[in-house]
Design a protein around this motif. Sequence first.
Motif, short mmCIF file in Angstrom:
data_model
loop_
_atom_site.label_atom_id
_atom_site.label_comp_id
_atom_site.label_asym_id
_atom_site.label_seq_id
_atom_site.Cartn_x
_atom_site.Cartn_y
_atom_site.Cartn_z
N ASP A 103 -63.09 -60.53 44.69
CA ASP A 103 -63.55 -59.69 43.57
C ASP A 103 -64.96 -59.18 43.84
O ASP A 103 -65.88 -59.97 44.10
CB ASP A 103 -63.57 -60.49 42.26
CG ASP A 103 -62.16 -60.74 41.74
OD1 ASP A 103 -61.29 -59.88 41.99
OD2 ASP A 103 -61.95 -61.78 41.10
N MET A 104 -65.10 -57.88 43.74
CA MET A 104 -66.40 -57.27 43.94
C MET A 104 -66.62 -56.27 42.81
O MET A 104 -65.75 -56.08 41.96
CB MET A 104 -66.44 -56.55 45.28
CG MET A 104 -65.89 -57.40 46.41
SD MET A 104 -66.39 -56.85 48.03
CE MET A 104 -68.13 -56.74 47.84
N LEU A 105 -67.77 -55.63 42.82
CA LEU A 105 -68.04 -54.62 41.81
C LEU A 105 -69.07 -53.65 42.36
O LEU A 105 -69.82 -53.98 43.28
CB LEU A 105 -68.56 -55.26 40.52
CG LEU A 105 -69.80 -56.14 40.67
CD1 LEU A 105 -71.05 -55.39 40.23
CD2 LEU A 105 -69.65 -57.41 39.84
N TYR A 106 -69.06 -52.44 41.80
CA TYR A 106 -70.07 -51.45 42.16
C TYR A 106 -71.23 -51.71 41.19
O TYR A 106 -71.08 -51.56 39.99
CB TYR A 106 -69.51 -50.05 41.99
CG TYR A 106 -70.25 -48.96 42.75
CD1 TYR A 106 -71.60 -48.73 42.53
CD2 TYR A 106 -69.59 -48.18 43.69
CE1 TYR A 106 -72.28 -47.73 43.23
CE2 TYR A 106 -70.26 -47.17 44.39
CZ TYR A 106 -71.61 -46.95 44.15
OH TYR A 106 -72.27 -45.96 44.85
N GLY A 107 -72.37 -52.10 41.74
CA GLY A 107 -73.49 -52.54 40.91
C GLY A 107 -73.94 -51.51 39.88
O GLY A 107 -74.27 -50.39 40.23
N PRO A 108 -73.95 -51.92 38.58
CA PRO A 108 -74.55 -51.06 37.55
C PRO A 108 -76.04 -51.36 37.40
O PRO A 108 -76.79 -50.58 36.82
CB PRO A 108 -73.79 -51.44 36.29
CG PRO A 108 -73.33 -52.84 36.51
CD PRO A 108 -73.25 -53.07 38.00
N THR A 109 -76.48 -52.49 37.93
CA THR A 109 -77.87 -52.95 37.87
C THR A 109 -77.95 -54.18 38.79
O THR A 109 -76.92 -54.59 39.34
CB THR A 109 -78.28 -53.27 36.40
OG1 THR A 109 -79.60 -53.80 36.38
CG2 THR A 109 -77.34 -54.28 35.77
N ASN A 110 -79.13 -54.73 39.01
CA ASN A 110 -79.25 -55.72 40.09
C ASN A 110 -79.97 -57.02 39.74
O ASN A 110 -80.51 -57.67 40.64
CB ASN A 110 -79.97 -55.07 41.28
CG ASN A 110 -79.09 -54.09 42.02
OD1 ASN A 110 -78.69 -53.06 41.48
ND2 ASN A 110 -78.74 -54.40 43.25
N GLU A 111 -80.01 -57.40 38.47
CA GLU A 111 -80.70 -58.64 38.13
C GLU A 111 -80.18 -59.84 38.93
O GLU A 111 -80.95 -60.65 39.45
CB GLU A 111 -80.57 -58.95 36.63
CG GLU A 111 -81.48 -58.13 35.72
CD GLU A 111 -80.96 -56.73 35.47
OE1 GLU A 111 -79.81 -56.45 35.85
OE2 GLU A 111 -81.69 -55.91 34.90
N GLU A 112 -78.87 -59.97 38.99
CA GLU A 112 -78.29 -61.14 39.67
C GLU A 112 -78.61 -61.14 41.16
O GLU A 112 -78.98 -62.16 41.73
CB GLU A 112 -76.76 -61.17 39.47
CG GLU A 112 -76.30 -61.59 38.08
CD GLU A 112 -76.38 -60.47 37.05
OE1 GLU A 112 -76.83 -59.36 37.40
OE2 GLU A 112 -76.01 -60.72 35.89
#
Lengths: 444, 444
Positions: A103-112
């Motif tokens: 499972d991956m995702l296209y980053g909406p933001t990068n806090e993690e």
Amino acid sequence: MRLSRYFLPVLKETPADAQIASHRLMLRAGMIKQSSAGIYSWLPLGFRVLKNIERIVHEEQQRAGHIPMLMPTLQPADLWRESDRYDAYGPEMLRIRDRHGRDMLYGPTNEEMITDIFRAHVGSYRELPLTLYHIQWKFRDEVRPRFGVMRGREFYMKDGYNFDISREDAMYAYDRHMVSYLRTYERLELKAIPMRADSGPIGGDDTHEFLVLAETGESEVFYDAAIADLSLGSRDIDYDDRAALRAICEEWTAPYARTDETHDPALFEALPEDRRRSSRGIEVGQIFYFGTKYSDAMGATVQGPDGKPVPVHMGSHGIGVSRLAGALIEASHDEKGIVWPEGVTPFHCGIVNLRQGDTDCDAACAQIEAGLIARGLDPLYHDRDERAGAKFATMDLIGLPWRITAGPRGVKEGKVELTSRRSGESEEMTVAAAIDRVAGIYGV
Amino acid sequence: MRLSRYFLPVLKETPADAQIASHRLMLRAGMIKQSSAGIYSWLPLGFRVLKNIERIVHEEQQRAGHIPMLMPTLQPADLWRESDRYDAYGPEMLRIRDRHGRDMLYGPTNEEMITDIFRAHVGSYRELPLTLYHIQWKFRDEVRPRFGVMRGREFYMKDGYNFDISREDAMYAYDRHMVSYLRTYERLELKAIPMRADSGPIGGDDTHEFLVLAETGESEVFYDAAIADLSLGSRDIDYDDRAALRAICEEWTAPYARTDETHDPALFEALPEDRRRSSRGIEVGQIFYFGTKYSDAMGATVQGPDGKPVPVHMGSHGIGVSRLAGALIEASHDEKGIVWPEGVTPFHCGIVNLRQGDTDCDAACAQIEAGLIARGLDPLYHDRDERAGAKFATMDLIGLPWRITAGPRGVKEGKVELTSRRSGESEEMTVAAAIDRVAGIYGV
């Protein structure tokens, strides 16, 4: 650049599905082309504007001591499971499964992701303060993308993250961001007002949004007229001077200014009536202090002065780079087209040859072009064989702030015309004077 | 930049899973951090190198008359169905479904999208020739990503596309690309050899790969020793001079040079034995002419001089920007670390203070730093309180080509030491002389 060698596909017709001026003008001026809903190619002219905005954002962040880097667009879902945002984020997160079923995702933001980098590499309070940022493509799967690049799905954003040992230090980072953002907007010649905002899915208590006033804005805003007059101007800002930064932030946050989400009618009504303003606004940036929300969840601690582990205090700070291209046009256009501020214009000056093929006109235009290039400027020479009216219309549409026009009559007397896109005023002068004048405007 | 304000997480240990030098050194020097298999964050030092490579690629493409733009990372599947590549591409294509159930993909290359832009906007042969390019993140879902950024999944690549009215014109574009690539590699101080290659899934007959010779390369290569001595040097290249470009390309393609995919043992054996070389190589670029493959499939025609529609002749041309960061290290490192060429070094010069806190040493280092900055250079001042040996080890690891060292004894006599990373040789001189020398090396 000569237009005959460039790719500038201007459109004669106004695209039917574009509801707002910036969307219409970006399509008509050949700046962008949609490839899917909310996803755009930046054609050569648009790419130049995007890069100019990006450069200014970079310069102002680095002036504030913030360090550039680059995180990837795709992120592992597991990082977001640590912060409990993987499920919470909802359908705006574009979820992806790779060939191995991960499972991956296209980053909406990068806090993690930035917190993961931090915890892997930073162990001691001595390595703080630290602010890292990047400018990268992000994705939010908006249910109804619209307004062109203003509310696209794939968008270009600067997001920065501060790591500090205490709330007090983190608030100093907050102030640095507010001031660096104010400077950025002023360089873009945008009037952006910091407004107390709602934190949304990022979380946190202290947050301000920056809003550009424009009829087409999606937010309703309420503010004290006094704030619209504030300006940093040529103030010399020392980012190491905490007190000076605090004073600037107090100056900008003391007057009432809120979006509909945080609006307090009672406070607003307490203002003298002639200072109460309400309008619509476009959000072009947001800063957050959210304390130890992510460092607690993800175990990002450093050894404090007493040797004990302390979770770091964090904040995140975003500027929408691609959205700013649209916001700039919303703030600066007329019925003929775009009017670029000098700081972001895709070319510094247009050159229009009124009689292409005429030896004298061609020579004058080549001389103007060479003269501007020699001063380090980037002109766009309209050297196609078109009528004067069509050339002017194209130049007005794409919005270069200055235009030099050479026609057979003037050139015979050694004269060309310098025209301001903003005022429409023209002045006749020699080629050398026109080059000097334009160079002077750009300070070169 | 002062190290105390920077983020340079160098590693003491060699990461166990990194098989090749560039991967090991990029991790150890704090240039990258893996976030998922084959996906990396570019930490501040790595980001600087990536941007320097990108800048050189941009400059050389624009010098050749090619026009920069930017296409998005995500593409609609429908475009790839038109060219019949959606199903053909196989599991390396990362397929995505958005919230509305639309099939999308993370672009591994952009032939379809650029052809779509072309057909929407270009109608006449008069608007040709046209070469558009972009530098954008791409994704190939490699089954076994390895070798760090050399064979990552998310990678940064320049890909350019030419549109021409005839095969002859398209071959002129091919030549422009070959020469501009040769120039690019020379500026990066890389010896990259054009080799006749196999076209793979892009399709087409004429194609060359550019390979950097390195033991860790994935391809086996065979070449005539004569080609390794060729150099453009300071030749003045006029990209409008077709014959001159053709002559350069003939010079570079006449000697035998092929990868294992196209190797012809009989031809190779015909070379004099002392000129036969075989080695391993890293592919750092590829150029293709593929005629009307995509324009036929997607209906990209222009009106020819006779008024009839003609499908355009196309080619595509790629340079792996992120891969080049790794290739540069494979080609230039030693047992102590990286040795950057001056053209891409993340900082122009290191400054090492041998006694941090000593008034004279601190003053000398501050003077060196200010002097270099005044000349437009970007030094990295190691101002942390560490032993001299540790400071030298860090500087050697990150590979800045020049280092100025200030110690208490020398500073008392007004002397500092200038050291070449490549040769290891040091020379004592005054602060002013050291600044002048470094500025002279960088031509400023």
